[in-house]
Design a protein around this motif. Structure first.
Motif, PDB file in Angstrom:
ATOM      1  N   ALA A 249       0.807  -1.221   0.000  1.00  0.00           N
ATOM      2  CA  ALA A 249       0.000   0.000   0.000  1.00  0.00           C
ATOM      3  C   ALA A 249       0.842   1.274   0.000  1.00  0.00           C
ATOM      4  CB  ALA A 249      -0.945  -0.001   1.198  1.00  0.00           C
ATOM      5  N   GLU A 250       1.790   1.390   0.902  1.00  0.00           N
ATOM      6  CA  GLU A 250       2.583   2.610   1.000  1.00  0.00           C
ATOM      7  C   GLU A 250       3.620   2.670  -0.120  1.00  0.00           C
ATOM      8  OE1 GLU A 250       2.289   5.196   2.909  1.00  0.00           O
ATOM      9  OE2 GLU A 250       0.759   4.447   4.303  1.00  0.00           O
ATOM     10  N   PRO A 251       3.889   3.864  -0.654  1.00  0.00           N
ATOM     11  CA  PRO A 251       4.949   3.955  -1.670  1.00  0.00           C
ATOM     12  C   PRO A 251       6.292   3.518  -1.106  1.00  0.00           C
ATOM     13  CG  PRO A 251       4.274   6.149  -0.913  1.00  0.00           C
ATOM     14  CD  PRO A 251       3.302   5.185  -0.339  1.00  0.00           C
ATOM     15  N   VAL A 252       7.079   2.843  -1.915  1.00  0.00           N
ATOM     16  CA  VAL A 252       8.398   2.406  -1.456  1.00  0.00           C
ATOM     17  C   VAL A 252       9.387   3.554  -1.451  1.00  0.00           C
ATOM     18  CG1 VAL A 252       8.014   0.031  -2.190  1.00  0.00           C
ATOM     19  CG2 VAL A 252       9.094   1.639  -3.773  1.00  0.00           C
ATOM     20  N   SER A 253       9.099   4.614  -2.202  1.00  0.00           N
ATOM     21  CA  SER A 253       9.967   5.797  -2.167  1.00  0.00           C
ATOM     22  C   SER A 253       9.202   7.020  -2.640  1.00  0.00           C
ATOM     23  CB  SER A 253      11.216   5.600  -3.037  1.00  0.00           C
ATOM     24  OG  SER A 253      10.892   5.614  -4.414  1.00  0.00           O
ATOM     25  N   ILE A 254       9.657   8.189  -2.153  1.00  0.00           N
ATOM     26  CA  ILE A 254       9.163   9.488  -2.610  1.00  0.00           C
ATOM     27  C   ILE A 254      10.384  10.347  -2.919  1.00  0.00           C
ATOM     28  CG2 ILE A 254       7.822  11.546  -2.060  1.00  0.00           C
ATOM     29  CD1 ILE A 254       6.331   9.905   0.039  1.00  0.00           C
ATOM     30  N   MET A 255      10.412  10.943  -4.086  1.00  0.00           N
ATOM     31  CA  MET A 255      11.470  11.883  -4.459  1.00  0.00           C
ATOM     32  C   MET A 255      10.830  13.227  -4.784  1.00  0.00           C
ATOM     33  SD  MET A 255      12.827  13.668  -7.217  1.00  0.00           S
ATOM     34  CE  MET A 255      12.300  12.852  -8.699  1.00  0.00           C
ATOM     35  N   ILE A 256      11.436  14.307  -4.301  1.00  0.00           N
ATOM     36  CA  ILE A 256      11.009  15.655  -4.655  1.00  0.00           C
ATOM     37  C   ILE A 256      12.218  16.431  -5.152  1.00  0.00           C
ATOM     38  CG2 ILE A 256      10.129  17.863  -3.789  1.00  0.00           C
ATOM     39  CD1 ILE A 256       8.293  16.381  -1.945  1.00  0.00           C
ATOM     40  N   ASN A 257      12.070  17.082  -6.295  1.00  0.00           N
ATOM     41  CA  ASN A 257      13.127  17.919  -6.871  1.00  0.00           C
ATOM     42  C   ASN A 257      12.522  19.271  -7.207  1.00  0.00           C
ATOM     43  OD1 ASN A 257      15.226  19.089  -8.230  1.00  0.00           O
ATOM     44  ND2 ASN A 257      15.310  17.587  -9.885  1.00  0.00           N
ATOM     45  N   THR A 258      12.954  20.311  -6.512  1.00  0.00           N
ATOM     46  CA  THR A 258      12.428  21.657  -6.770  1.00  0.00           C
ATOM     47  C   THR A 258      13.324  22.456  -7.714  1.00  0.00           C
ATOM     48  OG1 THR A 258      13.555  22.618  -4.860  1.00  0.00           O
ATOM     49  CG2 THR A 258      11.348  21.706  -4.499  1.00  0.00           C
ATOM     50  N   HIS A 259      14.338  21.817  -8.282  1.00  0.00           N
ATOM     51  CA  HIS A 259      15.234  22.462  -9.252  1.00  0.00           C
ATOM     52  C   HIS A 259      15.807  23.761  -8.681  1.00  0.00           C
ATOM     53  CE1 HIS A 259      13.970  19.666 -12.472  1.00  0.00           C
ATOM     54  NE2 HIS A 259      12.819  19.694 -11.824  1.00  0.00           N
TER      55      HIS A 259
END
Length: 382
Positions: A301-311
């Motif tokens: 159910a839960e994502p195995v990873s989250i990535m955020i890139n705000t450049h």
């Protein structure tokens, strides 16, 4: 001064690949209208005189797929047999089976319907928080279809393509370098008339004049003729226009297509959620642009990873933004479905002119209703 160009393309609803996408989503909508918990993975292929629909469907409802196909083709505008593809005369074949029980086992307990990674994006480049090249390409394609349907000119046929190249200076929009419009037309129409009409009725009403200059290149039917189009000119398949479905290529794409998939498929629902999260983060003022990747494992159910890139535009660290996202948003497949109200027959409208940046269309992932919660969370994490 740093200068670069970026190009995005779009197509009209009569393009063969988009015909296939719309058929797939029309089938999905028809099932969800009767059975909101239906499981659908529907693919279509269109070619001269034939539409083939295949996939895995598990539902308590019954839908007449050939009728849906013909209604969709009529709505798009394939009504003349001489085009080589018409709603009354084309053959329709189907090959449908139930969803794999191995997949269903993971979905039934609330897990993701497949592994994969999905991307979302938002940028202050346009009022819709979308990249300018793809927004202009979509608007040109929509306008081309409107001109045909309103019969502002009488020779257009349903197929068509558009493309826009934007020149950026130091990361900011400077001008338009090139515009391409390819308009499907009946035979015997002088190219000079088509080019004049497309400038007047399609390009003129859509493209802001302050982004044009004497160096802007405008190409209308650059090969000189576009008489053979639609499925007679090119085979169409569901899921072959995933870049124009999203952000025009400015960020990554997980590879999964959207059309024909019910919301238990995270290829679709998690991509919508990633857009929703990115758009609300940008609207909250925490970044000028934001790219998000969510990744899932089948049955989990839960994502195995989250990535955020705000450049480089973020007001907080990217790890800080991830903490806020985990706190404010439910990223499980069931949480996404509940949050965005995805068990509704809303998908046909998404199948042409992009799934994102469509304000006023009733797309829940475009709402800016989590900004207040994000701001409160940001104060706790700053």
């Amino acid at each position: 001064m740093q200068k670069h160009f970026y190009t995005s393309e779009s197509v009209t609803e009569g393009h063969p690949d988009k015909i296939a996408d719309q058929i797939s989503d029309a089938v999905l909508d028809a099932i969800l209208a009767q059975d909101p918990n239906g499981r659908v993975a529907c693919e279509a292929l269109v070619t001269t005189g034939l539409c083939f629909v295949a996939g895995e469907i598990t539902t308590s409802s019954y839908v007449e797929i050939p009728q849906i196909v013909r209604e969709t083709l009529h709505r798009i505008g394939y009504v003349e047999p001489e085009q080589g593809f018409a709603y009354k005369t084309c053959g329709v074949a189907t090959a449908i089976q139930a969803q794999s029980p191995d997949i269903a086992m993971g979905v039934d307990k609330g897990g993701a319907g497949d592994q994969g990674m999905m991307f979302g994006f938002a940028t202050r480049e346009t009022p819709e928080l979308m990249p300018l090249p793809i927004m202009l390409a979509h608007r040109l394609a929509q306008r081309l279809a409107e001109v045909r349907k309103q019969r502002l000119v009488d020779y257009l046929r349903p197929d068509g393509k558009t493309q826009v190249t934007v020149e950026y200076h130091e990361g900011h929009i400077a001008r338009l370098e090139a515009i391409v419009v390819s308009a499907h037309h009946r035979s015997g129409v002088p190219l000079s008339k088509i080019r004049s009409d497309m400038r007047e009725f399609v390009i003129g009403p859509i493209i802001p004049k302050h982004w044009l200059d004497k160096q802007t290149k405008i190409f209308v039917n650059p090969t000189g003729r576009f008489e053979v189009g639609g499925p007679m000119g090119d085979t169409g398949l569901t899921g072959r226009k995933i870049i124009m479905d999203t952000y025009g290529g400015v960020i990554g794409h997980g590879g999964g297509a959207f059309s024909g998939k019910d919301p238990t498929k995270v290829d679709r629902s998690a991509a919508y959620m990633a857009r929703y999260v990115a758009k609300n983060l940008v609207a909250s003022g925490l970044a000028e642009k934001c790219e998000i990747q969510l990744a899932y494992a089948i049955g989990v159910a839960e994502p195995v990873s989250i990535m955020i890139n705000t450049h480089g535009t973020g007001k907080l660290t990217e790890q800080g933004l991830i903490k806020i996202v985990r706190e404010v948003f439910d990223l499980t497949p069931l949480g996404i479905i509940r949050t965005l109200k995805l068990r509704r027959p809303l998908y046909f409208k998404t199948a042409a002119y992009g799934h994102f940046g469509r304000e006023g269309e009733g797309f829940s992932w475009e709402e800016l209703d989590r900004v207040g919660e994000i701001k409160k969370a940001s104060r706790r994490h700053s």
